[in-house]
Enzyme design. Structure first.
Site, PDB file in Angstrom:
ATOM      1  N   VAL A   1      -0.536  -1.688  -4.419  1.00 23.07           N
ATOM      2  CA  VAL A   1       0.537  -2.427  -5.531  1.00 23.07           C
ATOM      3  C   VAL A   1       0.036  -3.867  -5.635  1.00 23.07           C
ATOM      4  CG1 VAL A   1       2.668  -2.828  -6.096  1.00 23.07           C
ATOM      5  CG2 VAL A   1       2.313  -0.665  -4.718  1.00 23.07           C
TER       6      VAL A   1
ATOM      7  N   ASP B   1      13.075  10.999  -1.934  1.00 24.38           N
ATOM      8  CA  ASP B   1      12.167  10.280  -0.886  1.00 24.38           C
ATOM      9  C   ASP B   1      12.877   8.678  -0.967  1.00 24.38           C
ATOM     10  OD1 ASP B   1      10.082   9.704   0.838  1.00 24.38           O
ATOM     11  OD2 ASP B   1       8.952   9.080  -0.594  1.00 24.38           O
TER      12      ASP B   1
ATOM     13  N   GLU C   1       0.795  -1.204  -0.014  1.00 28.37           N
ATOM     14  CA  GLU C   1       0.013   0.013  -0.002  1.00 28.37           C
ATOM     15  C   GLU C   1       0.795   1.140   0.054  1.00 28.37           C
ATOM     16  OE1 GLU C   1      -3.251   2.085  -0.471  1.00 28.37           O
ATOM     17  OE2 GLU C   1      -3.628  -0.089   0.136  1.00 28.37           O
TER      18      GLU C   1
ATOM     19  N   LYS D   1       1.074  -0.863  -9.793  1.00 29.69           N
ATOM     20  CA  LYS D   1       0.923   0.301  -8.983  1.00 29.69           C
ATOM     21  C   LYS D   1      -0.164   1.215  -9.430  1.00 29.69           C
ATOM     22  CE  LYS D   1       3.678   4.279  -6.890  1.00 29.69           C
ATOM     23  NZ  LYS D   1       5.005   4.883  -6.944  1.00 29.69           N
TER      24      LYS D   1
ATOM     25  N   GLY E   1       1.683   5.756  -0.653  1.00 23.84           N
ATOM     26  CA  GLY E   1       0.890   6.781  -0.336  1.00 23.84           C
ATOM     27  C   GLY E   1      -0.098   7.220  -1.268  1.00 23.84           C
ATOM     28  N   PHE E   2       0.089   6.681  -2.506  1.00 25.10           N
ATOM     29  CA  PHE E   2      -0.975   7.150  -3.701  1.00 25.10           C
ATOM     30  C   PHE E   2      -1.771   6.046  -4.088  1.00 25.10           C
ATOM     31  CE2 PHE E   2       2.688   9.831  -3.833  1.00 25.10           C
ATOM     32  CZ  PHE E   2       1.980  11.084  -3.570  1.00 25.10           C
ATOM     33  N   GLY E   3      -1.629   4.886  -3.461  1.00 23.02           N
ATOM     34  CA  GLY E   3      -2.649   3.749  -3.882  1.00 23.02           C
ATOM     35  C   GLY E   3      -2.019   2.502  -3.626  1.00 23.02           C
TER      36      GLY E   3
END
Length: 764
Positions: A443, A555, A437, A457, A439-441
């Protein structure tokens, strides 16, 4: 001493071995080694100094060694001209000066010689008019790559790179075999069986082969199936293969610019699975695509799980001007067996090659050339995307209309998958296939019809951040190819679905391996942890210093480091990455990253350079050695992060207390001390005192000394860092949500609604 990977230089005392008749040394580590003193070895018959990092001129006395039959000085950095004395070497049968930096004229004796000589991949300045047509004696395409077409004899022009508009966009070769029709693909024949140092071209594709099988003057360079698997059970594509004793390069000529999927088909057909002599053979070689290392010490039999079993390894490659050429290089590094079942059974072997575009080819004949059109599309797309992103951030657009415009044309840049294909691969996004999971959805794991395993993703189409990451990730990762970066296979933009398709990482993320749930953790021994640290460092060094685009990832954290089946580290999640803009280091609109990994100068002042990634890497390095999360582990109440505790232990001289207790005593204390010191050096509050990533690689490998300055928590820089932590923790107390993202997810997500739009800080 072949394939040992020991370090040079070659000791001068080797000159004392006066009776030596054979000397073979290859693959020495080191950046620059001198030519060894061999003038007293007058009885040498076979001399190999291959890939030994020799950056020197060739001594003229080599040409006076009257008994020398074979000379291999290939894959070094030799400079200067070919010595005149080489023209008097009457006993020589094979001479390889391949892939060096030799200059000047090609000696006249070379064109009169009846021996096998290869001087390809050098910097000679001769015109080919003097050569006539030597029927493949020389690897012309490599030696005279920069020669103008007008100076080439007519009989050789078909061997040159593309001189007009590119029109090719797919290639299918049955290496070592006849023409085959399989499905809707026609595999071209590749049946030329010639000797050492040859170049062959069809105009559309070609290959060059370098090296001779020692002691096998009549060796064949085509392998046929002798495995114990019945021929009827081995697909036709894998019945034959092309073989080379040293170096084998395949080229695709006149290709349209863009990204391609390069499929390399392998099957070990020269060894057996029974208890005969030929069953103990081992073949190891390296594979490069467009000059980038893709496979090291590659063992076909091991990868396939036996002999006579065909399989495909797919890679993504970028083809661009001015050559419009694709290069696939298979290279023997001196490892494996050399006489089983015969002396001509080692070296790289390949059964077939497929090259297919990850874009829709435009073959129109009107108007601009295809290259110009593709260039205009790429340039326009970049400009449009950045303008739209700027307008989106300012809140000027909303809704689906913008979304459609933003994603228009992306399929031209990457492999495009239909939603139907992805649903079939993931079983309609079955929860059982969910592997993480972000930050934007979420996997998902997927399996394509050909058996390839992928990671899908899924980004939220309702999120500005998700859309921005989608566009940014495609734009960034397509320009990057490195063994320590995750590969992007393609995307899907259909309806409200935004999907990115990656290579599948069998061992998930580093975060899950180190501090995930107990059933997911991996027992990582010390050598594996060190390998992972070096892999991440090499990936970042490529992003910062070696790639055409200089990238700041922004990141770097354990959840964004993935592990393949061999526990090799690959950096993922480029949604927040930014181009390194040199002097323009201040971020005035949006700060993004993860609490606990962000450099203080970036978090507090928006000052962004590649040293921000170095800071994040230092935190990850500390986590790998300690086995603890910097953000979730609190050794004592008065310490916020693991990193704070490390500072205290450093001042006490007890840094080794941080080493993961699960390792027991099974680790090297000197290496652990070096890595912990390096972690603190990388996280120095002052970015100017942090090393660059190429230096970090040298420090990890013990080639550069690590010197970590002591820091006092009360210093102004430290105060700024603690202040940032305190502020972020306080402001996010009620808004922070934890997402345990084992694949490529974020460890924390927050937003600050009270700030003005242009001052919003996003931490994911």
């Amino acid at each position: 001493m072949q394939g040992t990977s020991i370090e040079g230089p070659i000791p001068s005392t080797i000159s004392l071995l006066h009776n030596l008749t054979q000397l073979r040394i290859s693959d020495l580590h080191g950046s620059s080694n001198p030519f060894p003193p061999l003038e007293n070895l007058r009885k040498l018959k076979y001399l190999t100094l291959k890939n030994c990092s020799i950056s020197d001129e060739i001594p003229s006395y080599i040409g006076t060694m009257s008994e020398l039959k074979s000379l291999d000085l290939s894959f070094n950095k030799l400079t200067g001209e070919i010595p005149v004395s080489f023209g008097d070497m009457e006993a020589i049968d094979f001479m390889y000066l391949t892939s060096n930096m030799l200059t000047g004229r090609i000696p006249d004796w070379f064109f009169r010689s009846g021996h096998d000589l290869d001087i390809s991949y050098n910097n000679f300045t001769d015109s080919l008019q003097q050569t006539g047509c030597l029927q493949g004696k020389l690897n012309y395409i490599a030696t005279f790559f920069s020669t103008q077409d007008s100076s080439i004899p007519t009989c050789m022009r078909r061997s040159l790179p593309c001189s007009g508009e590119s029109r090719n966009y797919e290639i299918f070769i049955n290496c070592g075999g006849p023409k085959l029709n399989i499905g809707d693909r026609e595999y071209e024949a590749d049946v030329q069986s010639r000797g050492p140092s040859v170049f062959y071209s069809t105009g559309k594709w070609g290959y060059s082969s370098t090296g001779d099988f020692v002691g096998e003057s009549k060796a064949s360079y085509i392998a046929s199936n002798i495995s114990t698997v019945a021929s009827s059970e081995v697909p036709a594509l894998y019945q034959t293969a092309r073989l080379a004793p040293l170096s084998l390069k395949y080229y695709g000529f006149c290709l349209l610019e863009g990204n391609y999927t390069v499929g390399l088909h392998f099957a070990e057909i020269e060894f057996t699975d029974n208890e005969t002599y030929s069953s103990i053979g081992r073949r190891l070689f390296d594979v490069y695509v467009q000059g980038q290392p893709m496979l090291t010490d590659f063992d076909i039999e091991k990868e396939a799980g036996g002999t006579g079993k065909g399989f495909v390894r797919n890679f993504t490659a970028m083809v661009s001007g001015p050559s419009h050429t694709l290069e696939i290089h298979l290279y023997w590094a001196g490892k494996g067996t050399t006489a089983i079942p015969s002396r001509a059974s080692y070296g790289p072997l390949i059964s077939a090659i497929t090259v297919t575009p990850n874009f829709k080819p435009d073959l129109g004949d009107d108007g601009l050339s295809v290259g110009a059109i593709v260039g205009i599309v790429i340039g326009s797309l970049v400009v449009v995307v950045f303008i739209l992103l700027l307008l989106w951030i300012k809140g000027c657009f909303r809704g689906k209309d913008l979304e459609d415009k933003e994603f228009q044309g992306l399929e031209l840049q990457t492999g495009y998958f239909s939603l139907k294909q992805i649903k079939a691969a993931t079983k309609s996004f079955d929860p059982e296939n969910k592997i993480g999971e972000g930050g934007f959805g979420p996997v998902y794991k997927g399996i394509l019809p050909d058996g390839s395993v992928i990671a899908v993703k899924q980004l939220s189409s309702k999120s500005k951040q998700g859309n921005r990451e989608f566009v940014n990730e495609i734009g960034m990762i397509l320009a990057l190819q490195h063994p320590n970066l995750v590969k992007l296979f393609g995307c899907c933009i259909e309806g409200n679905q935004l999907l990115l398709i990656y290579e599948y990482m069998e061992n998930n993320s580093l975060a899950r391996a180190l501090f995930g749930h107990e059933e997911h953790r991996l027992k990582l021994d010390w050598s594996t942890r060190r390998k992972i640290c070096i892999g991440i460092a090499r990936g970042l060094a490529y992003l910062h210093e070696e790639s055409r685009l200089k990238i700041v990832h922004r990141d770097i954290k354990a959840t964004n480091v993935l592990l393949d089946k061999n526990l090799n580290a690959k950096i993922s999640d480029f949604g927040l990455a930014k181009l390194d803009e040199g002097d323009n280091t201040h971020i005035s609109t949006r700060i993004a990253g993860t609490i606990g990994y962000m450099a203080p100068e970036y978090a507090m002042r928006g000052y962004l350079t590649d040293k921000a990634d170095v800071y994040s890497y230092g935190v990850v390095l500390l986590e790998i050695v300690s086995g603890k999360s910097n953000t979730n582990y609190r050794p004592k109440e008065e310490f916020v992060f693991l990193l704070d505790w490390a500072y205290v232990l450093q001042e006490k001289g007890d840094l080794l207390e941080l080493v993961d207790p699960s390792l027991g005593s099974d680790y090297k204390k000197e290496e652990a001390q070096r890595m912990l010191n390096l972690a603190l050096l990388c996280t120095n509050p002052s970015p100017t005192l942090r090393p660059i990533m190429s230096t970090v690689v040298g420090m990890l490998e013990g080639q550069v000394m690590v010197s970590t300055p002591l820091r006092k928590p009360g210093s102004s820089s430290e105060g700024m860092r603690f202040k940032a932590i305190e502020k972020f923790s306080h402001d996010s107390e009620t808004q922070c949500t934890s997402t345990d993202g084992p694949w490529s997810g974020s460890s924390m997500s927050m937003s600050f609604q009270s700030y003005k739009d242009e001052d919003i800080i996003e931490l994911t």
